[in-house]
Every structure is written in C-alpha cells, then in structure tokens.
Design an enzyme around this catalytic site. Structure first.
Site, mmCIF file in Angstrom:
data_model
loop_
_atom_site.group_PDB
_atom_site.id
_atom_site.type_symbol
_atom_site.label_atom_id
_atom_site.label_comp_id
_atom_site.label_asym_id
_atom_site.label_seq_id
_atom_site.Cartn_x
_atom_site.Cartn_y
_atom_site.Cartn_z
ATOM 1 N N ARG A 102 23.580 44.218 -21.755
ATOM 2 C CA ARG A 102 24.366 44.340 -20.667
ATOM 3 C C ARG A 102 23.432 43.336 -19.437
ATOM 4 N NH1 ARG A 102 27.538 47.823 -19.251
ATOM 5 N NH2 ARG A 102 28.080 46.125 -17.640
ATOM 6 N N ARG A 140 31.303 48.518 -15.894
ATOM 7 C CA ARG A 140 32.368 47.344 -16.362
ATOM 8 C C ARG A 140 33.477 46.957 -15.695
ATOM 9 N NH1 ARG A 140 30.070 49.437 -21.512
ATOM 10 N NH2 ARG A 140 29.348 47.959 -23.003
ATOM 11 N N HIS A 177 37.709 73.900 -34.228
ATOM 12 C CA HIS A 177 37.503 72.585 -34.144
ATOM 13 C C HIS A 177 36.946 71.837 -35.141
ATOM 14 C CE1 HIS A 177 37.853 74.317 -30.019
ATOM 15 N NE2 HIS A 177 38.651 73.218 -29.872
ATOM 16 N N GLU A 209 29.848 74.703 -32.253
ATOM 17 C CA GLU A 209 30.276 75.230 -33.627
ATOM 18 C C GLU A 209 29.298 75.071 -34.827
ATOM 19 O OE1 GLU A 209 35.105 75.224 -32.349
ATOM 20 O OE2 GLU A 209 34.717 74.054 -33.988
HETATM 21 N N1 URA Z 1 28.210 52.610 -26.321
HETATM 22 C C1 URA Z 1 27.920 52.595 -25.163
HETATM 23 O O1 URA Z 1 28.199 53.564 -24.592
HETATM 24 N N2 URA Z 1 27.749 51.629 -24.400
HETATM 25 C C2 URA Z 1 27.805 50.217 -24.968
HETATM 26 O O2 URA Z 1 27.575 49.357 -24.121
HETATM 27 C C3 URA Z 1 27.825 50.242 -26.494
HETATM 28 C C4 URA Z 1 28.039 51.371 -26.879
#
Ligand code: URA
Length: 270
Positions: A230, A174, A8, A86
């Site tokens: 958030r 989300r 990989h 790896e």
């Molecule tokens: N990466 C994530 O996992 N969540 C976010 O909100 C921003 C970047």
C-alpha cells in the site's frame, strides 16, 4: 449430520472422535482451508467435516500426529466471530488465523509474512464482545511458536501491530480501485497516520479474533501473507500471492505442531 451439529459450521463435537483436536487453523478462504487439510506437505486428512455455507472444515493430522481442524472463517469479523464461537463449543482451545494482508510500511515487501502481536481493532463485531478499550492482543506463546517457525524456515517475516478493519475498500483507504469515490473525511489520510504509528499492515479479522481470545480464554494468533504493497498502490499482486500464502501456511502448520499444550492450561490465559 449428528444431533449436536452446530448451525453454521455444520459439525459437532461428536464428529471429532474420542480425543477432539484442541487447535484450529482458520482461513478466510474456503479453498485455503481445503488446501491446508488436503494438500499441505506432511498433513494427513482424516475427514471432511462440512461444507455448510462455504464454511469448509476438515479434520486432519499434523506431521507429528497432532490432530487439528482446518476451518474457514469467511471474510470479515462478523463471520469469523460466529465460526470462532462454534469452534470453541466443539472443544477448540487455540486458533491460528492464516490470512492475507496489505503492507503499509515500505520495508514490508509483497511475498513476506506478518505475524501480528496485537491489533489496532476498528471492528464493529468486536464491540459486541468487549468494550472498545479491551486489548486486542495475540497469545504470546502461540505467537512465539509462529516466530520460531518463521525463523526455522528462513522466511521473510515481520512481527508487529496490524490494523484490523471491517472493510477492504473504504476502511483501508482505497478510492482508485473502489466503486465508492466518496471516502469519508475521517478515513482520508488514515493509512499515513497508521504508518507513522508503526502499524505494519491491514487485514480484516485479527482484532476481533484476539478480543474473543481474551474473553473466551482461548489462545489466538495470526500470520498473514503480504499480497499488496500500500506504499505503491491499491491492488493485490496475484503473481506473488501463492508463494507468500504457502509460507504463511507452512509457518502456521509448524507453529501448530510445536505449540506446547502446557500453554493451553487455563493459568496461562488470564
Ligand atoms: N487483505 C486485506 O485486508 N487487505 C489487503 O490489502 C490484502 C488482503
């Protein structure tokens, strides 16, 4: 390609010379891995190792001459687990993830960085590596190197627990910005629950990385640029991303430079 090339990552131990690097910086984004090796101040590129499957890897030197690999994990824990496995096979003994993240605490601002001391690990890949109850804890010595670097550069930094989950949309609750509006009942309210538990941020790789660190006996740590808030909304703030990522890279490079190799001895790993 050499005959010890790993399937990989696309390179093998014989590509790394007589004194192979012990440390790798691991980015989700191949462009970040390239930037670290080719453009970061004080870093000298030795050679491009591979671009196999977009898992771009580079051999480079830190300002103090220490050799390191800048590698790409890809997005999410399944891809990361393959790359970490790896990298260990080619001799790497310490892995620093340099990622991006969404803050879930009001005081963790976009543009700051979060150093993860432990992860709340909600990841399927990790379940293939250790029991669910196995701790997802960062290496304390490598983590201290990150904290010292963040202090030295006067960065806006935080240290704490990170929620490391498999999905960017559903797993990080989300719905507005997601194609899927049918969020499972088990995930509705999960962000508020984590906030109340003191979790600082969401990202998608550290939990599995830390569990692999424990099982593989390697030092692992994580620093993430905060690119989404958030508590305010769902979307990453692209205008603020560059500065935060630059700070996270700077801190990770300094930590890789100052990390005492004594702490790579097996007695410090158990
Ligand atoms: N990466 C994530 O996992 N969540 C976010 O909100 C921003 C970047």
């Amino acid at each position: 390609m050499t005959n010890d090339t790993l399937y990989h990552i696309g390179f093998g131990a014989s590509d790394l010379g007589a004194s192979p690097p012990l440390i790798a910086l691991l980015s989700g984004d191949p462009e970040r891995a390239r930037h670290i090796a080719q453009d970061a101040p004080g870093v000298t590129l030795e050679k491009n190792l591979s671009e196999n499957r977009g898992l771009n890897s580079y051999l480079a030197r830190l300002p103090n001459g220490r050799r390191f690999i800048s590698a790409t994990s890809g997005m999410g824990a399944p891809s990361l687990s393959i790359v970490v496995n790896e990298l260990v096979q080619v001799g790497v003994r310490a892995i620093l993830r340099v990622g991006t993240s969404g803050a879930i605490q009001a005081d963790v601002k976009i543009g700051s960085i979060v150093i993860t001391r432990a992860a709340l690990c909600r990841q399927g890949a990790a379940d293939d590596i250790a029991p669910r109850e196995y701790p997802a804890a960062a290496n304390p010595f490598l983590t201290l190197a990150l904290v010292n670097a963040a202090r030295e550069f006067n960065t806006d930094w935080h240290i704490g627990v990170t929620a490391s989950v498999d999905t960017f949309f559903e797993g990080q609750e989300r719905a507005e910005s997601s194609a899927n509006k049918a969020l499972l009942r088990a995930l509705r309210g999960v962000t508020a629950e984590y906030r109340a538990l003191g979790v600082l941020n969401y990202e998608m790789e550290s939990g599995t990385l830390f569990k692999m660190g424990g099982v593989y006996n390697i030092a692992t740590a994580c620093v993430c640029a905060v690119i989404a808030d958030r508590t305010q909304g769902e979307n990453p703030d692209l205008a603020a991303k560059d500065r935060a990522v630059r700070d996270a890279i700077r801190v990770a490079l300094r930590a890789a430079e100052t990390f005492d190799e004594e702490y790579m001895q097996p007695r410090y790993w158990r």
